[in-house]
Design an enzyme around this catalytic site. Structure first.
Site, PDB file in Angstrom:
ATOM      1  N   ASP A  29       1.209  -1.777   0.465  1.00  0.00           N
ATOM      2  CA  ASP A  29      -0.161  -0.010   0.124  1.00  0.00           C
ATOM      3  C   ASP A  29       0.768   1.310   0.554  1.00  0.00           C
ATOM      4  O   ASP A  29       2.299   1.134   0.728  1.00  0.00           O
ATOM      5  CB  ASP A  29      -0.437  -0.165   1.571  1.00  0.00           C
ATOM      6  CG  ASP A  29      -1.651   1.080   0.989  1.00  0.00           C
ATOM      7  OD1 ASP A  29      -2.681   1.527   0.139  1.00  0.00           O
ATOM      8  OD2 ASP A  29      -2.747   0.656   2.059  1.00  0.00           O
ATOM      9  N   GLY A  30       0.336   2.190  -0.886  1.00  0.00           N
ATOM     10  CA  GLY A  30       0.304   3.472  -0.415  1.00  0.00           C
ATOM     11  C   GLY A  30       1.733   3.754  -1.658  1.00  0.00           C
ATOM     12  O   GLY A  30       2.637   5.097  -1.688  1.00  0.00           O
ATOM     13  N   HIS A  46       2.950   3.143  -8.638  1.00  0.00           N
ATOM     14  CA  HIS A  46       2.695   1.554  -9.101  1.00  0.00           C
ATOM     15  C   HIS A  46       3.657   1.460  -9.777  1.00  0.00           C
ATOM     16  O   HIS A  46       4.419  -0.102  -9.926  1.00  0.00           O
ATOM     17  CB  HIS A  46       1.474   1.252 -10.124  1.00  0.00           C
ATOM     18  CG  HIS A  46       0.477   1.294  -8.810  1.00  0.00           C
ATOM     19  ND1 HIS A  46       0.023   1.218  -7.407  1.00  0.00           N
ATOM     20  CD2 HIS A  46      -0.699   2.410  -9.421  1.00  0.00           C
ATOM     21  CE1 HIS A  46      -1.460   1.668  -6.957  1.00  0.00           C
ATOM     22  NE2 HIS A  46      -1.984   2.199  -8.843  1.00  0.00           N
ATOM     23  N   THR A  75     -10.731  -6.874  -5.772  1.00  0.00           N
ATOM     24  CA  THR A  75     -12.278  -7.175  -5.864  1.00  0.00           C
ATOM     25  C   THR A  75     -12.872  -5.432  -6.453  1.00  0.00           C
ATOM     26  O   THR A  75     -13.440  -5.207  -6.967  1.00  0.00           O
ATOM     27  CB  THR A  75     -13.228  -8.527  -5.515  1.00  0.00           C
ATOM     28  OG1 THR A  75     -12.928  -7.807  -4.228  1.00  0.00           O
ATOM     29  CG2 THR A  75     -12.637  -9.574  -5.872  1.00  0.00           C
ATOM     30  N   ASN A  77     -10.459  -2.871  -6.601  1.00  0.00           N
ATOM     31  CA  ASN A  77     -10.028  -1.689  -7.195  1.00  0.00           C
ATOM     32  C   ASN A  77     -10.671  -1.993  -8.724  1.00  0.00           C
ATOM     33  O   ASN A  77     -10.172  -0.360  -9.658  1.00  0.00           O
ATOM     34  CB  ASN A  77      -8.450  -2.713  -7.505  1.00  0.00           C
ATOM     35  CG  ASN A  77      -7.329  -2.775  -5.430  1.00  0.00           C
ATOM     36  OD1 ASN A  77      -6.861  -3.457  -5.909  1.00  0.00           O
ATOM     37  ND2 ASN A  77      -8.330  -1.579  -5.131  1.00  0.00           N
ATOM     38  N   ARG A  80     -11.173   2.297  -8.934  1.00  0.00           N
ATOM     39  CA  ARG A  80      -9.865   3.001  -9.499  1.00  0.00           C
ATOM     40  C   ARG A  80     -10.781   4.051 -11.090  1.00  0.00           C
ATOM     41  O   ARG A  80     -11.382   2.962 -11.703  1.00  0.00           O
ATOM     42  CB  ARG A  80      -9.387   2.504  -9.767  1.00  0.00           C
ATOM     43  CG  ARG A  80      -8.643   1.727  -8.336  1.00  0.00           C
ATOM     44  CD  ARG A  80      -7.049   1.754  -7.122  1.00  0.00           C
ATOM     45  NE  ARG A  80      -7.144   1.648  -6.004  1.00  0.00           N
ATOM     46  CZ  ARG A  80      -6.419   1.647  -5.627  1.00  0.00           C
ATOM     47  NH1 ARG A  80      -4.989   2.507  -5.851  1.00  0.00           N
ATOM     48  NH2 ARG A  80      -6.394   1.560  -3.980  1.00  0.00           N
ATOM     49  N   ARG A 203      -5.774  -2.458   8.317  1.00  0.00           N
ATOM     50  CA  ARG A 203      -6.413  -2.716   7.801  1.00  0.00           C
ATOM     51  C   ARG A 203      -6.127  -4.121   7.187  1.00  0.00           C
ATOM     52  O   ARG A 203      -4.845  -4.150   6.591  1.00  0.00           O
ATOM     53  CB  ARG A 203      -8.000  -2.188   6.884  1.00  0.00           C
ATOM     54  CG  ARG A 203      -8.545  -0.544   7.358  1.00  0.00           C
ATOM     55  CD  ARG A 203      -9.230  -0.766   6.636  1.00  0.00           C
ATOM     56  NE  ARG A 203      -8.293  -0.030   5.813  1.00  0.00           N
ATOM     57  CZ  ARG A 203      -7.641   1.407   5.167  1.00  0.00           C
ATOM     58  NH1 ARG A 203      -8.661   2.259   7.001  1.00  0.00           N
ATOM     59  NH2 ARG A 203      -7.283   1.813   4.525  1.00  0.00           N
ATOM     60  N   SER A 205      -7.759  -5.497   4.629  1.00  0.00           N
ATOM     61  CA  SER A 205      -8.857  -4.821   3.754  1.00  0.00           C
ATOM     62  C   SER A 205      -9.197  -6.280   2.710  1.00  0.00           C
ATOM     63  O   SER A 205      -8.953  -6.283   1.358  1.00  0.00           O
ATOM     64  CB  SER A 205      -7.829  -4.190   2.960  1.00  0.00           C
ATOM     65  OG  SER A 205      -8.175  -3.031   3.229  1.00  0.00           O
TER      66      SER A 205
HETATM   67  C1  FPP Z   1      -1.924   0.117  -3.659  1.00  0.00           C
HETATM   68  O1  FPP Z   1      -1.835   1.803  -3.843  1.00  0.00           O
HETATM   69  C2  FPP Z   1      -1.368  -0.836  -4.398  1.00  0.00           C
HETATM   70  C3  FPP Z   1      -2.021  -1.102  -5.562  1.00  0.00           C
HETATM   71  C4  FPP Z   1      -3.549  -1.297  -5.306  1.00  0.00           C
HETATM   72  C5  FPP Z   1      -1.582  -2.167  -6.461  1.00  0.00           C
HETATM   73  C6  FPP Z   1      -0.497  -2.836  -6.025  1.00  0.00           C
HETATM   74  C7  FPP Z   1       0.547  -3.181  -7.428  1.00  0.00           C
HETATM   75  C8  FPP Z   1       2.152  -2.872  -7.527  1.00  0.00           C
HETATM   76  C9  FPP Z   1       2.381  -2.545  -6.806  1.00  0.00           C
HETATM   77  C10 FPP Z   1       2.056  -3.105  -8.496  1.00  0.00           C
HETATM   78  C11 FPP Z   1       3.405  -4.453  -8.804  1.00  0.00           C
HETATM   79  C12 FPP Z   1       2.613  -6.021  -8.912  1.00  0.00           C
HETATM   80  C13 FPP Z   1       2.544  -6.470  -9.681  1.00  0.00           C
HETATM   81  C14 FPP Z   1       2.319  -8.372  -9.364  1.00  0.00           C
HETATM   82  C15 FPP Z   1       3.550  -6.885 -10.260  1.00  0.00           C
HETATM   83  P1  FPP Z   1      -2.327   2.577  -3.590  1.00  0.00           P
HETATM   84  O2  FPP Z   1      -2.231   2.917  -4.638  1.00  0.00           O
HETATM   85  O3  FPP Z   1      -3.670   2.192  -2.961  1.00  0.00           O
HETATM   86  O4  FPP Z   1      -1.596   3.818  -1.953  1.00  0.00           O
HETATM   87  P2  FPP Z   1      -2.223   4.729  -2.353  1.00  0.00           P
HETATM   88  O5  FPP Z   1      -3.241   4.579  -0.564  1.00  0.00           O
HETATM   89  O6  FPP Z   1      -1.189   5.909  -1.694  1.00  0.00           O
HETATM   90  O7  FPP Z   1      -3.281   5.595  -3.070  1.00  0.00           O
END
Ligand code: FPP
Length: 249
Positions: A29-30, A46, A75, A77, A80, A203, A205
């Site tokens: 996350d993050g 990402h 499920t 996501n 977004r 969490r 999640s």
């Molecule tokens: C949550 O951070 C992250 C995700 C929903 C995507 C996780 C995916 C990767 C790390 C990409 C690589 C994966 C593979 C298998 C190559 P967020 O976007 O919700 O962060 P935020 O809470 O700061 O907005």
């Protein structure tokens, strides 16, 4: 990053090999916040997160972790923005294309968990190719949860078991924890000993709801793209200080 990897190529001496978690799960996350703090679009977070994942997988191989399960796409996501969803799908596909050769060489056994039939066809093809190419590998089991939800996983197990009951293959009184677990995506893998969540959120999640019944949870404020070997070392040190009781005194 490279210096750090060479420095921490071997298991740090303060960690006890016999007390390492066998199975580590991660909520990555993050990424969005990491990108925002640099004035970059979310997708760049990402992209950086995918590099972090590559490094963590290598670290787990180097240090002797037996299973790594990561939450790449839930499920929920799909809600977004469409460009972000498309980017994530393409990123996972590219990750598989780029990493497959090395994963085969390093004996990685790759698995996907989630409703894969709803993913773009091009990603489904790449998933089949990589799982097929590594299915006999006996090294680290690397599972990527994609279009995954813990409740959905439990429901699909219930449906599969009910069908078997209806067909007379199982009696209701024979539905034990073992039978149930055999119908989860994680069948055959020990439950995670340690779940790491980055970016300070506390969490689950909807991740591994059944499997995390007794797993230890470690939360760090580090944002996922910044989660390096030093951070992983800290998580493992914290884990090794814990006393796991599994309900006993
Ligand atoms: C949550 O951070 C992250 C995700 C929903 C995507 C996780 C995916 C990767 C790390 C990409 C690589 C994966 C593979 C298998 C190559 P967020 O976007 O919700 O962060 P935020 O809470 O700061 O907005």
């Amino acid at each position: 990053m490279i210096t750090q990897q060479t420095e921490l190529q071997y298991l740090p001496p303060d960690l006890k090999r016999e007390l390492l978690p066998q199975h580590v799960a991660v909520i990555m996350d993050g990424n969005g916040r990491w990108a925002k703090s640099r004035g970059l679009p979310r997708i760049m977070g990402h992209k950086a997160g995918a590099d972090t994942l590559k490094n963590l997988l290598r670290c787990c191989e180097d240090w002797g972790i037996q299973a790594l399960t990561v939450y790449a796409f839930s499920t929920e996501n799909w809600k977004r923005p469409r460009e972000e969803v498309n980017f994530l799908m393409a990123l996972i596909r590219r990750f598989l294309r780029q990493e497959l050769k090395e994963m085969v060489q390093k004996n990685v056994h790759i698995e996907f968990m989630g409703v894969l039939s709803e993913l773009p066809l091009s990603l489904q093809q790449e998933i089949s190719r990589s799982t097929e190419a590594t299915r006999h590998n006996t090294g680290i089991r690397f599972s990527i949860a994609t279009n995954y939800g813990g409740r959905q996983e439990i429901l699909q197990a219930c449906r599969a078991i009910s069908q078997k009951v209806q067909n007379g293959l199982i009696k209701p009184e024979d539905i034990s924890e073992e039978v149930f677990e055999a119908h989860l995506y994680t069948a055959g893998v020990a439950d995670p000993d340690l779940l790491i969540r980055t970016s300070g959120e506390m969490r689950l999640s909807n991740f591994l709801l059944w499997q995390m019944a007794y797993g230890e949870i470690y939360i760090t404020d580090a944002l996922w793209p910044d989660f390096d070997r030093n951070e992983f070392h800290r998580a493992l040190s914290a884990y090794q200080q814990r006393e796991r009781r599994f309900g006993k005194v």
